[in-house]
Design a protein around this motif. Structure first.
Motif, short mmCIF file in Angstrom:
data_model
loop_
_atom_site.label_atom_id
_atom_site.label_comp_id
_atom_site.label_asym_id
_atom_site.label_seq_id
_atom_site.Cartn_x
_atom_site.Cartn_y
_atom_site.Cartn_z
N ALA A 252 47.08 40.59 41.32
CA ALA A 252 46.38 39.97 42.44
C ALA A 252 45.12 40.75 42.80
CB ALA A 252 47.29 39.86 43.65
N LEU A 253 44.02 40.03 43.02
CA LEU A 253 42.81 40.65 43.55
C LEU A 253 42.67 40.34 45.04
CD1 LEU A 253 40.13 42.17 43.09
CD2 LEU A 253 39.07 39.96 42.62
N THR A 254 42.95 39.09 45.42
CA THR A 254 42.96 38.72 46.84
C THR A 254 44.28 38.03 47.14
OG1 THR A 254 42.00 36.51 46.53
CG2 THR A 254 40.46 38.36 46.78
N VAL A 255 44.67 38.07 48.39
CA VAL A 255 45.93 37.48 48.83
C VAL A 255 45.65 36.58 50.02
CG1 VAL A 255 48.25 37.93 49.73
CG2 VAL A 255 47.23 39.49 48.03
N LEU A 256 46.21 35.38 49.99
CA LEU A 256 46.08 34.49 51.14
C LEU A 256 46.85 35.06 52.31
CD1 LEU A 256 46.54 31.01 49.43
CD2 LEU A 256 44.41 31.99 50.29
N GLY A 257 46.19 35.13 53.45
CA GLY A 257 46.85 35.64 54.64
C GLY A 257 47.43 34.52 55.46
N ASP A 258 46.89 34.32 56.64
CA ASP A 258 47.34 33.25 57.52
C ASP A 258 46.90 31.91 56.94
OD1 ASP A 258 48.04 31.54 59.52
OD2 ASP A 258 46.73 32.40 61.05
N LYS A 259 47.86 31.11 56.48
CA LYS A 259 47.51 29.84 55.85
C LYS A 259 47.02 28.80 56.85
CE LYS A 259 49.83 30.06 51.44
NZ LYS A 259 50.53 29.28 50.40
N LYS A 260 47.06 29.13 58.12
CA LYS A 260 46.43 28.24 59.09
C LYS A 260 44.91 28.38 59.01
CE LYS A 260 50.22 28.25 62.45
NZ LYS A 260 50.62 28.57 63.85
N GLN A 261 44.45 29.50 58.44
CA GLN A 261 43.01 29.71 58.29
C GLN A 261 42.55 29.29 56.90
OE1 GLN A 261 41.64 33.77 58.47
NE2 GLN A 261 39.54 33.16 58.98
N HIS A 262 43.14 29.87 55.85
CA HIS A 262 42.74 29.57 54.47
C HIS A 262 43.96 29.28 53.62
CE1 HIS A 262 39.07 32.30 55.41
NE2 HIS A 262 38.76 31.03 55.63
N THR A 263 43.86 28.25 52.78
CA THR A 263 44.95 27.90 51.87
C THR A 263 44.55 28.04 50.41
OG1 THR A 263 44.30 25.56 51.90
CG2 THR A 263 45.94 26.27 53.53
N THR A 264 43.32 28.47 50.15
CA THR A 264 42.87 28.62 48.76
C THR A 264 41.72 29.61 48.67
OG1 THR A 264 42.01 27.45 46.81
CG2 THR A 264 41.26 26.67 48.96
N HIS A 265 41.71 30.39 47.60
CA HIS A 265 40.56 31.20 47.18
C HIS A 265 40.16 30.70 45.80
CE1 HIS A 265 41.96 34.88 49.81
NE2 HIS A 265 41.49 33.87 50.53
N ARG A 266 38.89 30.40 45.61
CA ARG A 266 38.46 29.79 44.34
C ARG A 266 37.00 30.06 44.05
NH1 ARG A 266 39.45 23.52 45.31
NH2 ARG A 266 41.52 24.32 45.78
N TRP A 267 36.56 29.68 42.85
CA TRP A 267 35.19 29.77 42.34
C TRP A 267 34.61 31.19 42.42
CZ3 TRP A 267 36.14 25.94 39.86
CH2 TRP A 267 36.55 24.73 40.39
N PRO A 268 35.29 32.15 41.74
CA PRO A 268 34.76 33.53 41.73
C PRO A 268 33.47 33.64 40.94
CG PRO A 268 36.57 33.31 40.16
CD PRO A 268 36.51 32.00 40.93
N TYR A 269 32.62 34.60 41.33
CA TYR A 269 31.37 34.86 40.60
C TYR A 269 31.00 36.33 40.79
CZ TYR A 269 26.86 34.22 38.46
OH TYR A 269 25.80 34.32 37.60
N PHE A 270 30.80 37.05 39.69
CA PHE A 270 30.47 38.48 39.76
C PHE A 270 29.03 38.70 40.22
CE2 PHE A 270 34.24 39.50 37.21
CZ PHE A 270 34.61 40.72 37.78
N LEU A 271 28.84 39.68 41.07
CA LEU A 271 27.51 40.15 41.42
C LEU A 271 27.00 41.08 40.32
CD1 LEU A 271 27.93 40.73 45.27
CD2 LEU A 271 26.66 38.91 44.11
N PRO A 272 25.69 41.42 40.32
CA PRO A 272 25.13 42.20 39.20
C PRO A 272 25.78 43.55 38.96
CG PRO A 272 23.37 41.18 40.46
CD PRO A 272 24.63 40.93 41.23
N ASP A 273 26.37 44.17 40.00
CA ASP A 273 26.97 45.49 39.79
C ASP A 273 28.26 45.43 38.99
OD1 ASP A 273 28.85 44.50 41.58
OD2 ASP A 273 28.36 45.90 43.20
N GLY A 274 28.79 44.22 38.76
CA GLY A 274 30.01 44.09 37.97
C GLY A 274 31.27 44.52 38.68
N LYS A 275 31.15 44.89 39.96
CA LYS A 275 32.30 45.38 40.72
C LYS A 275 32.69 44.44 41.85
CE LYS A 275 31.11 50.25 39.89
NZ LYS A 275 30.75 51.55 40.54
N HIS A 276 31.73 43.69 42.35
CA HIS A 276 31.98 42.82 43.49
C HIS A 276 31.95 41.35 43.06
CE1 HIS A 276 30.75 46.58 45.52
NE2 HIS A 276 31.58 46.17 46.46
#
Length: 672
Positions: A252-276
């Protein structure tokens, strides 16, 4: 100017600019042997790819050209008579002086193309491969993705992934990518990642074997970092995962917390530093909530941080965050070192498509100023329209809308549809009165509702997955009362048909792109059994009117084809289509089986299923039509009337065809 030959060339505007950005010009001395040899050095330095390696001002360049004219370039040359030498020196100086203007201009144009200075943007379009249509939107789509170096594009069309050279204009299918979804590139532009059959896969862009990395049941995008880590959304209702591109177990990189706020994490894209990593955090119940937004996660485990409010994906390119708002593609100034928005959005295009079903702008940008985006479709969706067997439009029964998966009631007086993707509900149209009725509210309905044989009930599946259950339910056809639960499963379910005797439901069971066909007894759903089960994708099972046969779609040959098997025994299969087919529907008397060919032709197969064996007697195309099929290819865009005399089609018209715009130097005109 000095040689009579262009330094760079290309078959199209896009390929010309690609050549300027990528290639080295042929040395002048090879094209014009009589030119001063030192001019090769002057031109090469003027056109250096790195700005620090070029002449820094006109004075430096002028001094070099003066030295050439005074004979500094003649070291090692044979001696000649003074008069001839002075004449040749004069010619050399004149040529050099003229070349100075050309070199300064061309060098400046290359510099501006590479640094994003204001120059004229070049607009063109990409066409789908011959006899195919783009597959750019929906749950199983493959939106266009430009390579980081801007030389190639990968996209979906005709049920597979294709690779196009932007320099040469050539396009070819990628082997073993049938059903490939959401492609993305490695940072060195040499490899491609994609999803297929519930798996994350990678392959070399030049060809070769496909490598399976890990499970990804119903993915929502991936990104490949410089450190060899792939970040991806494995399902619609999960956080982001990370895995090494060389293989291994994901974490896991991210974890859904309160599902009343967010129910999905999607469409990742790396920034130029390759870390974020940028990603969208959203809520299925409130797709346009202000709580939804673009966040940034870090591979080092730091807590994710919110960057801005958004209801769609974002990508970093050339100092900007690109995102689609309604139909406007906007660029937002972004400080990649401080990882923060640094200004107000500016409009790039007014006609960009936003895929509402998956909350993604259909665009891609390279590292060197290339941009590709799908044009917004005017009047998107389809209009329910009656067609006769010749393809003549007889009458429209509803206004154009995003409703999809039409299913006629047994008496032909009503039609059920899905609407509201991704949080779908079931609706019904009364065809005689032109009245539409909402049958469910916040049902999170999956794909196609089906009618009971007496028209009193409708069956469908509720649930979004990602850890939550899929629930097979029935409701009263007038919407009265609450849904009745028949079966609950962690495994994805999609109902496709209800037998004419009322005893069975056919259900696609398994991940998108990896499902089998099961039969569920209404009286005891726990005794469900597999009818068609294999390593290949099977879906869209349809009972024949007499209940003896089931038509379905399988990728047994590597592409979608229509087959028939016996019911309930299964086993033997008979292939109906020969060059690709989806959306099988039986004629009223069971003597014809209709399907849609890969060329979007509604096709009729005359069959004989009266005995113990199934026989295909004749196949003939009826007419070509552009159907609106909703968020996934292969879903139903038509039905056959109960009397077998006409078709009800969700007609998308010509406006429904996907088109892709290509822009070179898209930052032209933007002011920070």
């Amino acid at each position: 100017m000095a040689t009579g030959k262009k330094a760079f060339s290309g078959a199209t505007q896009a390929s010309l600019i690609s050549s300027i950005l990528r290639d080295e010009p042929q040395p002048i001395s090879q094209v014009q042997p009589m030119s001063p040899p030192a001019l090769d050095h002057v031109v090469k330095k003027s056109l250096a790819k790195d700005p620090e390696d070029r002449w820094q001002n006109a004075a430096d360049l002028g001094g070099e050209l003066k030295w050439i004219a005074q004979g500094g370039s003649q070291t090692g040359a044979a001696a000649v008579a003074g008069g001839r030498r002075r004449k040749r020196d004069w010619i050399s100086w004149a040529a050099a002086a003229l070349l100075l203007l050309g070199v300064l201009f061309l060098g400046n144009e290359v510099r501006r193309l590479r640094t994003g200075d204001r120059v004229r943007a070049i607009h063109s379009y990409l066409d789908p491969p011959e006899k195919t249509t783009f597959r750019l939107t929906g749950d199983d789509s493959a939106p266009i993705a430009l390579s980081p170096d801007g030389t190639r594009a990968v996209f979906g069309a005709g049920g597979k992934l294709w690779l196009q050279s932007l320099a040469a204009g050539t396009v070819a299918p990628l082997a073993a990518t049938d059903g490939g979804r959401f492609p993305f590139w490695s940072p060195d532009s040499r490899s491609i990642g994609f999803f297929s059959g519930g798996k994350l896969k990678i392959m070399d862009s030049s060809g070769g074997p496909v490598q399976t990395i890990c499970d990804a049941p119903n993915p929502r995008g991936g990104a490949w970092g410089r450190s060899g880590i792939i970040v991806f959304a494995r399902d619609v209702g999960t956080g982001l995962s990370r895995v090494a591109a060389s293989g291994g177990a994901p974490s896991a990189l991210t974890v859904l917390g309160d599902k009343k706020q967010h129910t999905t994490h999607r469409w990742p894209y790396f920034l130029p530093d390759g870390k974020h990593v940028l990603y969208l955090a959203a809520n299925h119940a409130s797709p346009r909530s202000e709580d939804n937004g673009i966040y940034v996660a870090s591979l080092d485990g730091a807590a994710p941080r919110r960057l801005m409010s958004s209801y769609g994906s974002a990508q970093y390119a050339s100092g900007w965050l690109l995102s689609v708002r309604e139909t406007s593609l906007v660029a937002i100034p972004f400080d990649a070192k401080r990882i923060e928005v640094s200004g107000q959005p500016l409009r790039v295009a007014d006609d960009a498509n936003f895929d509402t079903g998956v909350w993604r702008g259909t665009f891609s940008a390279s590292d060197n100023g290339m941009l590709a985006y799908q044009l917004a479709r005017e009047g998107g969706g389809g209009r329910l329209t009656w067609f006769d067997f010749s393809g003549r439009r007889m009458a429209s029964v509803a206004e154009k809308s995003p409703a999809y998966s039409p299913e006629l009631s047994p008496d032909g007086r009503r039609v059920s549809v899905m609407m509201g993707d991704p949080n779908n509900d079931v609706w019904a149209y009364e065809l005689d009165r032109g009245v539409q009725t909402r049958l469910t509210t916040d049902a999170q309905a999956q794909i196609a509702p089906v009618w009971s044989p007496d028209g009193s009930q409708i069956a469908f599946v509720q649930g979004l997955g990602g850890g939550s259950d899929f629930v097979l339910v029935t409701i009263a056809a007038d919407g009265a009362g609450r849904p009745k639960e028949l079966y609950r499963s962690k495994e994805r379910l999609e109902v496709s048909d209800w037998s004419r005797d009322g005893r069975y439901l056919l259900v696609d069971r398994g991940n998108i792109g990896a499902s089998d066909i099961w039969a569920f007894p209404i009286a005891d759903p726990a005794k469900a059994f597999p009818l068609v089960q294999s390593p290949f994708l099977e879906y869209n099972g349809q009972f024949s009117p007499d209940g003896k046969w089931v038509a379905y779609v399988s990728q047994h040959t590597g592409r979608d084809e229509v087959y028939v098997t016996s019911f309930p025994s299964g086993g033997t299969r008979w292939q109906v289509s020969g060059s690709g087919g989806t959306q099988p529907r039986w004629g009223a008397d069971g003597r014809e089986l209709y399907f849609v060919s890969t060329g979007d032709e509604l096709t009729a197969a005359s069959i004989d299923g009266s005995g113990s064996r199934f026989e295909v007697k004749d196949i003939r195309p009826l007419f070509r039509v552009n159907m609106y099929t909703g968020p996934r290819s292969g879903m139903y865009g038509y039905d056959v009337s109960p009397d077998g005399k006409r078709f009800l089609v969700s007609d998308a018209g010509e406006a429904g065809q996907a088109r892709v715009a290509l822009v070179v130097n898209w930052t032209a005109g933007l002011k920070k």
